[in-house]
Write a protein that holds these residues in place. Structure first.
Motif, PDB file in Angstrom:
ATOM      1  N   SER A  39      -0.181  69.614  41.065  1.00  0.00           N
ATOM      2  CA  SER A  39       0.971  68.859  41.547  1.00  0.00           C
ATOM      3  C   SER A  39       2.265  69.659  41.368  1.00  0.00           C
ATOM      4  N   ASN A  40       3.208  69.437  42.279  1.00  0.00           N
ATOM      5  CA  ASN A  40       4.533  70.044  42.134  1.00  0.00           C
ATOM      6  C   ASN A  40       5.478  69.124  41.371  1.00  0.00           C
ATOM      7  N   MET A  41       4.926  68.060  40.788  1.00  0.00           N
ATOM      8  CA  MET A  41       5.712  67.145  39.970  1.00  0.00           C
ATOM      9  C   MET A  41       5.392  67.367  38.494  1.00  0.00           C
ATOM     10  N   ALA A  42       6.361  67.108  37.646  1.00  0.00           N
ATOM     11  CA  ALA A  42       6.151  67.249  36.202  1.00  0.00           C
ATOM     12  C   ALA A  42       5.099  66.246  35.738  1.00  0.00           C
ATOM     13  N   GLN A  43       4.167  66.709  34.923  1.00  0.00           N
ATOM     14  CA  GLN A  43       3.157  65.838  34.322  1.00  0.00           C
ATOM     15  C   GLN A  43       3.661  65.433  32.938  1.00  0.00           C
ATOM     16  N   VAL A  44       3.995  64.167  32.778  1.00  0.00           N
ATOM     17  CA  VAL A  44       4.648  63.690  31.560  1.00  0.00           C
ATOM     18  C   VAL A  44       3.664  62.834  30.762  1.00  0.00           C
ATOM     19  N   VAL A  45       3.296  63.300  29.575  1.00  0.00           N
ATOM     20  CA  VAL A  45       2.373  62.573  28.701  1.00  0.00           C
ATOM     21  C   VAL A  45       3.187  61.964  27.570  1.00  0.00           C
ATOM     22  N   ILE A  46       3.182  60.639  27.486  1.00  0.00           N
ATOM     23  CA  ILE A  46       3.978  59.959  26.465  1.00  0.00           C
ATOM     24  C   ILE A  46       3.085  59.056  25.633  1.00  0.00           C
ATOM     25  N   GLY A 132       6.147  63.583  25.021  1.00  0.00           N
ATOM     26  CA  GLY A 132       7.225  62.934  24.285  1.00  0.00           C
ATOM     27  C   GLY A 132       6.716  61.699  23.577  1.00  0.00           C
ATOM     28  N   SER A 133       7.388  61.343  22.486  1.00  0.00           N
ATOM     29  CA  SER A 133       6.997  60.184  21.692  1.00  0.00           C
ATOM     30  C   SER A 133       7.950  59.025  21.877  1.00  0.00           C
ATOM     31  N   ASN A 134       8.754  59.058  22.894  1.00  0.00           N
ATOM     32  CA  ASN A 134       9.764  58.036  23.063  1.00  0.00           C
ATOM     33  C   ASN A 134       9.840  57.638  24.532  1.00  0.00           C
ATOM     34  N   ALA A 135       9.666  56.352  24.810  1.00  0.00           N
ATOM     35  CA  ALA A 135       9.686  55.884  26.192  1.00  0.00           C
ATOM     36  C   ALA A 135      11.056  56.071  26.831  1.00  0.00           C
ATOM     37  N   LYS A 136      12.084  56.311  26.039  1.00  0.00           N
ATOM     38  CA  LYS A 136      13.406  56.618  26.579  1.00  0.00           C
ATOM     39  C   LYS A 136      13.321  57.846  27.473  1.00  0.00           C
ATOM     40  N   GLY A 148      11.078  60.582  41.538  1.00  0.00           N
ATOM     41  CA  GLY A 148      10.014  60.985  42.438  1.00  0.00           C
ATOM     42  C   GLY A 148       9.392  62.329  42.126  1.00  0.00           C
ATOM     43  N   ARG A 149       9.770  62.956  40.992  1.00  0.00           N
ATOM     44  CA  ARG A 149       9.263  64.295  40.691  1.00  0.00           C
ATOM     45  C   ARG A 149       8.533  64.344  39.359  1.00  0.00           C
ATOM     46  N   TYR A 150       7.988  63.231  38.944  1.00  0.00           N
ATOM     47  CA  TYR A 150       7.188  63.227  37.732  1.00  0.00           C
ATOM     48  C   TYR A 150       6.046  62.221  37.870  1.00  0.00           C
ATOM     49  N   GLU A 151       4.977  62.473  37.137  1.00  0.00           N
ATOM     50  CA  GLU A 151       3.848  61.561  37.051  1.00  0.00           C
ATOM     51  C   GLU A 151       3.614  61.238  35.583  1.00  0.00           C
ATOM     52  N   GLN A 152       3.525  59.961  35.267  1.00  0.00           N
ATOM     53  CA  GLN A 152       3.454  59.496  33.879  1.00  0.00           C
ATOM     54  C   GLN A 152       2.016  59.248  33.455  1.00  0.00           C
ATOM     55  N   ILE A 153       1.655  59.771  32.300  1.00  0.00           N
ATOM     56  CA  ILE A 153       0.355  59.488  31.680  1.00  0.00           C
ATOM     57  C   ILE A 153       0.623  58.943  30.278  1.00  0.00           C
ATOM     58  N   GLU A 154       0.235  57.705  30.033  1.00  0.00           N
ATOM     59  CA  GLU A 154       0.396  57.123  28.695  1.00  0.00           C
ATOM     60  C   GLU A 154      -0.856  57.392  27.869  1.00  0.00           C
ATOM     61  N   LEU A 155      -0.650  57.840  26.638  1.00  0.00           N
ATOM     62  CA  LEU A 155      -1.775  58.146  25.751  1.00  0.00           C
ATOM     63  C   LEU A 155      -1.705  57.272  24.507  1.00  0.00           C
ATOM     64  N   TYR A 267      16.472  45.942  18.548  1.00  0.00           N
ATOM     65  CA  TYR A 267      15.606  46.620  17.595  1.00  0.00           C
ATOM     66  C   TYR A 267      14.135  46.572  18.038  1.00  0.00           C
ATOM     67  N   ILE A 268      13.710  45.419  18.526  1.00  0.00           N
ATOM     68  CA  ILE A 268      12.330  45.312  19.011  1.00  0.00           C
ATOM     69  C   ILE A 268      12.111  46.231  20.213  1.00  0.00           C
ATOM     70  N   ASN A 269      13.103  46.325  21.070  1.00  0.00           N
ATOM     71  CA  ASN A 269      12.996  47.232  22.215  1.00  0.00           C
ATOM     72  C   ASN A 269      12.877  48.680  21.754  1.00  0.00           C
ATOM     73  N   PHE A 270      13.626  49.056  20.715  1.00  0.00           N
ATOM     74  CA  PHE A 270      13.519  50.417  20.168  1.00  0.00           C
ATOM     75  C   PHE A 270      12.103  50.674  19.638  1.00  0.00           C
ATOM     76  N   LEU A 271      11.526  49.668  18.962  1.00  0.00           N
ATOM     77  CA  LEU A 271      10.176  49.823  18.420  1.00  0.00           C
ATOM     78  C   LEU A 271       9.144  49.976  19.531  1.00  0.00           C
ATOM     79  N   LYS A 272       9.372  49.296  20.632  1.00  0.00           N
ATOM     80  CA  LYS A 272       8.462  49.442  21.774  1.00  0.00           C
ATOM     81  C   LYS A 272       8.651  50.789  22.444  1.00  0.00           C
ATOM     82  N   GLN A 273       9.882  51.251  22.531  1.00  0.00           N
ATOM     83  CA  GLN A 273      10.146  52.551  23.140  1.00  0.00           C
ATOM     84  C   GLN A 273       9.533  53.682  22.322  1.00  0.00           C
ATOM     85  N   ALA A 274       9.450  53.488  21.004  1.00  0.00           N
ATOM     86  CA  ALA A 274       8.853  54.504  20.134  1.00  0.00           C
ATOM     87  C   ALA A 274       7.342  54.320  20.008  1.00  0.00           C
ATOM     88  N   TYR A 275       6.786  53.350  20.728  1.00  0.00           N
ATOM     89  CA  TYR A 275       5.345  53.104  20.754  1.00  0.00           C
ATOM     90  C   TYR A 275       4.781  52.697  19.399  1.00  0.00           C
TER      91      TYR A 275
END
Length: 424
Positions: A39-46, A132-136, A148-155, A267-275
């Motif tokens: 792919s020509n898009m960034a592969q983002v593993v979070i 990255g370890s942060n959904a931000k 439009g230039r990235y593909e997200q993979i959640e792990l 604060y809860i949103n921050f905890l979710k963003q940090a997984y």
């Protein structure tokens, strides 16, 4: 600006460390199939820290025999690295690795303005893998600057299937011995959780406590400049003690003395963003109800009690419910399906409904022990009410060891042992 000699030293040491891993074998992950190296898009593993994001990217690149360069930004010597240093960093990478078309950037969200650097590399036809370890990482910078230039993979941490494979267990044979071993492994997994490094750690409580502390302090308090860190940490540990649980922000604000329930929601949103936490909304056609009536789960059962002062018992029912929720997320989110919980005005409940758009495709109930008739009736009734309202007849009840198929009011309910369902 960071001294170029420091950049060279760090990158060369990381190159040596990477080279030493060449003869090592790591467990394969299902999510490796989601990474598109062409792919020509960034592969983002979070995902949460220590879930294996770096190893996943490394496995994919090595299996496809790609020549790549590597940078780990989670290094204290890079603490003051700025976006203006990134071109110097790229120059040093070419010096160390030679020509390369694949660049693996580990924990790059630590550098402000990193997205501009990645965007430039993508325009130059570089294949970029980012962890990255942060959904931000996605909700802010990527959406704004890499539209439009990235593909997200959640792990997530290990699934039970991956846990068994890493322990060298037979997950296919139907022999009594093989099934007994899988059942024993499930009992361990239910209490230990799926963080890969816990497989070889003797002091598991110390490991998890240090991990939680690192996430709270480094990924949240420093990033969001939280002033009242003690109150925030007390709230965080309280939530991990009571999950899975519905969130009532006003009650939590009163309990911890916050001036506003908005602070709790932040604060809860921050905890979710940090997984650390994951939220599931109530099934409803009304958006307001879905947003308001959220239920939270830990991203792994290890967070529920393997911490100092957790003061938690076995809570096997809650742990099983959490495992099923995370597995449903793992299986369905890449397919574009959503997970909700069901509860009607008469308080009949079903733990999870799986939706594709506005169509409910599956309903799940989770109960560790079905041996009591009162419990059995309650679980069945919640599923049947949910089935009638959502017009879904794919009904599953996940339990500890029972296996049967029952028919009630013309609807079939598949009762499946958790260790069997998790390996499907």
């Amino acid at each position: 600006m960071l001294d170029k000699r420091i950049i060279e030293q760090v990158l060369f040491e990381q190159y040596q460390e990477l080279s030493s891993q060449g003869k090592m074998e790591f467990c394969s992950r299902y999510e490796e199939e989601l990474v598109d190296l062409d792919s020509n898009m960034a592969q983002v593993v979070i995902g949460v820290r220590r879930s294996g994001k770096s190893i996943l990217c490394y496995n994919v690149l090595k299996k496809h025999e790609k020549e790549f360069a590597y940078v780990n930004f989670d290094d204290e010597r890079f603490e003051h690295l700025q976006s203006g240093d990134l071109n110097t960093l790229l120059e040093v990478l070419y010096k160390i690795y030679g020509d390369f078309k694949y660049l693996f950037l580990d924990e790059i969200q630590n550098v402000d303005g990193w997205h501009l650097f990645v965007n430039r590399l993508l325009r130059q036809r570089m294949h970029v893998l980012v962890t990255g370890s942060n959904a931000k990482l996605l909700s802010g910078e990527l959406v704004t600057h890499l539209t439009g230039r990235y593909e997200q993979i959640e792990l997530y941490p290990f699934s039970f299937s991956e846990y068994c494979l890493c322990k060298g267990m037979d997950v296919c044979s139907n022999t009594t011995k093989a099934e007994a071993f899988r059942r024993t492994a499930f009992d361990e997994y239910l209490k230990q959780g799926g963080f890969p490094e816990l497989l070889c750690k003797k002091n598991k409580v110390r490991y998890v406590a240090a991990l939680v502390d690192s996430i709270l302090k480094r990924d949240i308090e420093q990033r969001y400049k939280i002033r009242y860190t003690r109150a925030f940490e007390q709230l965080s540990n309280h939530l991990l003690n009571i999950v899975p649980a519905p969130v009532v922000a006003s009650d939590l604000a009163d309990l911890f003395g916050f001036k506003s329930h908005h602070t709790v929601n932040n604060y809860i949103n921050f905890l979710k963003q940090a997984y650390i936490l994951s939220g599931v909304q109530r099934y409803s056609a009304k958006s307001k109800r879905r947003i308001r009536d959220e239920k939270i789960y830990p991203i792994d059962v290890a967070f529920m009690d393997a911490r100092a002062d957790a003061f938690a018992g076995d809570n096997l029912g809650w742990r099983l419910e959490t495992l099923v929720y995370i597995e449903l997320q793992r299986r369905n989110r890449p397919q574009g399906r959503d997970i909700y919980y069901y509860k009607n005005t008469n308080n009949y409940e079903a733990d999870f409904v799986v939706c594709k758009g506005n169509v409910v495709e599956e309903i799940y109930q989770v109960c560790y022990d079905l041996s009591h008739e009162k419990t059995r009736r309650r679980e069945f009734r919640g599923m049947l009410v949910a089935s009638k309202e959502t017009r879904c007849d794919n009904l599953f009840l996940i339990t500890d060891f029972q296996r049967e198929e029952v028919e009630i009011e013309g609807k079939k309910i598949n009762i499946i042992p958790a260790y069997e369902w998790l390996l499907r």
